[in-house]
Design a protein around this motif. Structure first.
Motif, PDB file in Angstrom:
ATOM      1  N   ASP A   1      26.382  48.431  29.436  1.00  0.00           N
ATOM      2  CA  ASP A   1      26.550  47.029  30.174  1.00  0.00           C
ATOM      3  C   ASP A   1      26.113  46.046  29.281  1.00  0.00           C
ATOM      4  OD1 ASP A   1      26.476  45.148  31.893  1.00  0.00           O
ATOM      5  OD2 ASP A   1      25.190  45.916  33.462  1.00  0.00           O
ATOM      6  N   SER A   2      26.885  45.202  28.951  1.00  0.00           N
ATOM      7  CA  SER A   2      26.838  44.091  27.799  1.00  0.00           C
ATOM      8  C   SER A   2      27.585  42.935  28.317  1.00  0.00           C
ATOM      9  CB  SER A   2      26.984  44.657  26.471  1.00  0.00           C
ATOM     10  OG  SER A   2      28.383  44.662  26.456  1.00  0.00           O
ATOM     11  N   PRO A   3      27.171  41.900  27.862  1.00  0.00           N
ATOM     12  CA  PRO A   3      28.000  40.576  27.976  1.00  0.00           C
ATOM     13  C   PRO A   3      29.295  40.644  27.520  1.00  0.00           C
ATOM     14  CG  PRO A   3      25.816  40.041  27.372  1.00  0.00           C
ATOM     15  CD  PRO A   3      25.947  41.204  27.270  1.00  0.00           C
ATOM     16  N   GLU A   4      29.563  41.290  26.408  1.00  0.00           N
ATOM     17  CA  GLU A   4      31.057  41.699  25.979  1.00  0.00           C
ATOM     18  C   GLU A   4      31.900  42.461  27.116  1.00  0.00           C
ATOM     19  OE1 GLU A   4      28.134  42.215  24.129  1.00  0.00           O
ATOM     20  OE2 GLU A   4      28.297  40.686  23.052  1.00  0.00           O
ATOM     21  N   LEU A   5      31.035  43.603  27.443  1.00  0.00           N
ATOM     22  CA  LEU A   5      31.836  44.432  28.314  1.00  0.00           C
ATOM     23  C   LEU A   5      32.214  43.496  29.631  1.00  0.00           C
ATOM     24  CD1 LEU A   5      32.791  47.396  29.388  1.00  0.00           C
ATOM     25  CD2 LEU A   5      30.435  47.572  30.213  1.00  0.00           C
ATOM     26  N   ARG A   6      31.550  42.862  30.097  1.00  0.00           N
ATOM     27  CA  ARG A   6      31.832  41.960  31.311  1.00  0.00           C
ATOM     28  C   ARG A   6      32.854  41.122  30.980  1.00  0.00           C
ATOM     29  NH1 ARG A   6      27.979  41.802  35.629  1.00  0.00           N
ATOM     30  NH2 ARG A   6      26.601  43.897  35.144  1.00  0.00           N
ATOM     31  N   ALA A   7      32.674  40.443  29.874  1.00  0.00           N
ATOM     32  CA  ALA A   7      33.773  39.559  29.581  1.00  0.00           C
ATOM     33  C   ALA A   7      35.196  40.244  29.474  1.00  0.00           C
ATOM     34  CB  ALA A   7      33.376  38.563  28.349  1.00  0.00           C
ATOM     35  N   GLN A   8      35.187  41.387  28.813  1.00  0.00           N
ATOM     36  CA  GLN A   8      36.478  42.265  28.717  1.00  0.00           C
ATOM     37  C   GLN A   8      36.974  42.430  30.007  1.00  0.00           C
ATOM     38  OE1 GLN A   8      36.078  45.940  26.359  1.00  0.00           O
ATOM     39  NE2 GLN A   8      38.305  45.893  26.075  1.00  0.00           N
ATOM     40  N   LEU A   9      36.147  43.060  30.756  1.00  0.00           N
ATOM     41  CA  LEU A   9      36.522  43.479  32.107  1.00  0.00           C
ATOM     42  C   LEU A   9      37.351  42.316  32.859  1.00  0.00           C
ATOM     43  CD1 LEU A   9      33.666  46.050  33.125  1.00  0.00           C
ATOM     44  CD2 LEU A   9      35.999  46.430  32.466  1.00  0.00           C
ATOM     45  N   VAL A  10      36.629  41.052  32.905  1.00  0.00           N
ATOM     46  CA  VAL A  10      37.125  40.214  33.662  1.00  0.00           C
ATOM     47  C   VAL A  10      38.714  39.771  33.112  1.00  0.00           C
ATOM     48  CG1 VAL A  10      37.030  37.561  34.011  1.00  0.00           C
ATOM     49  CG2 VAL A  10      35.089  38.940  34.182  1.00  0.00           C
ATOM     50  N   THR A  11      39.069  39.911  31.914  1.00  0.00           N
ATOM     51  CA  THR A  11      40.148  39.701  31.350  1.00  0.00           C
ATOM     52  C   THR A  11      41.486  40.684  31.793  1.00  0.00           C
ATOM     53  OG1 THR A  11      40.172  40.993  29.252  1.00  0.00           O
ATOM     54  CG2 THR A  11      39.353  38.812  29.274  1.00  0.00           C
ATOM     55  N   LEU A  12      40.973  41.991  32.426  1.00  0.00           N
ATOM     56  CA  LEU A  12      41.737  43.227  32.788  1.00  0.00           C
ATOM     57  C   LEU A  12      42.023  42.913  34.383  1.00  0.00           C
ATOM     58  CD1 LEU A  12      40.201  45.783  30.723  1.00  0.00           C
ATOM     59  CD2 LEU A  12      42.308  44.452  30.262  1.00  0.00           C
ATOM     60  N   PHE A  13      41.277  41.910  35.074  1.00  0.00           N
ATOM     61  CA  PHE A  13      41.719  41.825  36.441  1.00  0.00           C
ATOM     62  C   PHE A  13      43.016  41.090  36.637  1.00  0.00           C
ATOM     63  CE2 PHE A  13      36.959  40.479  37.576  1.00  0.00           C
ATOM     64  CZ  PHE A  13      36.387  41.852  37.164  1.00  0.00           C
ATOM     65  N   HIS A  14      43.719  41.694  37.788  1.00  0.00           N
ATOM     66  CA  HIS A  14      45.040  41.289  38.329  1.00  0.00           C
ATOM     67  C   HIS A  14      44.704  40.714  39.905  1.00  0.00           C
ATOM     68  CE1 HIS A  14      46.916  43.633  35.102  1.00  0.00           C
ATOM     69  NE2 HIS A  14      46.043  44.398  35.563  1.00  0.00           N
ATOM     70  N   GLU A  15      45.665  39.859  40.157  1.00  0.00           N
ATOM     71  CA  GLU A  15      45.467  39.509  41.484  1.00  0.00           C
ATOM     72  C   GLU A  15      46.296  40.383  42.312  1.00  0.00           C
ATOM     73  OE1 GLU A  15      46.648  35.285  42.061  1.00  0.00           O
ATOM     74  OE2 GLU A  15      44.824  34.554  41.019  1.00  0.00           O
ATOM     75  N   GLY A  16      45.926  40.466  43.719  1.00  0.00           N
ATOM     76  CA  GLY A  16      46.854  41.217  44.549  1.00  0.00           C
ATOM     77  C   GLY A  16      45.954  42.574  44.832  1.00  0.00           C
ATOM     78  N   THR A  17      46.580  43.722  45.194  1.00  0.00           N
ATOM     79  CA  THR A  17      46.153  45.103  45.281  1.00  0.00           C
ATOM     80  C   THR A  17      46.801  45.993  44.155  1.00  0.00           C
ATOM     81  OG1 THR A  17      47.800  45.583  47.068  1.00  0.00           O
ATOM     82  CG2 THR A  17      45.550  44.631  47.770  1.00  0.00           C
ATOM     83  N   PRO A  18      46.116  47.262  43.922  1.00  0.00           N
ATOM     84  CA  PRO A  18      46.858  47.638  42.941  1.00  0.00           C
ATOM     85  C   PRO A  18      47.873  48.673  43.365  1.00  0.00           C
ATOM     86  CG  PRO A  18      44.348  48.405  43.316  1.00  0.00           C
ATOM     87  CD  PRO A  18      44.760  47.658  44.432  1.00  0.00           C
TER      88      PRO A  18
END
Length: 70
Positions: free
Chosen positions: A45-62
């Motif tokens: 768990d790091s700021p880098e991991l969190r920043a990377q995860l946010v870039t992978l978010f999509h709108e809607g549902t899977p």
């Protein structure tokens, strides 16, 4: 408010993870995604991991079907 999701099926891994996580808020989704990444994929768990995860978010549902991977 638009629901958001992140889908492990987009990223090939040795364990072939099929988890998709969705939430009504980005904050809630981020916390669940970090917990999954740390517990299951053994990331730190790091700021880098969190920043990377946010870039992978999509709108809607899977989608019900696994997305195509590159």
């Amino acid at each position: 408010m638009t629901r958001k999701y992140i889908d492990c099926r987009e990223f090939p891994s040795e364990m072939n993870c099929t988890v998709a996580i969705s939430a009504d808020s980005e904050k809630e989704l981020l916390e669940a995604a970090v917990q999954h990444a740390v517990t299951i994929h053994h990331h730190a768990d790091s700021p880098e991991l969190r920043a990377q995860l946010v870039t992978l978010f999509h709108e809607g549902t899977p989608p019900t079907e696994a997305p195509r991977t590159a």
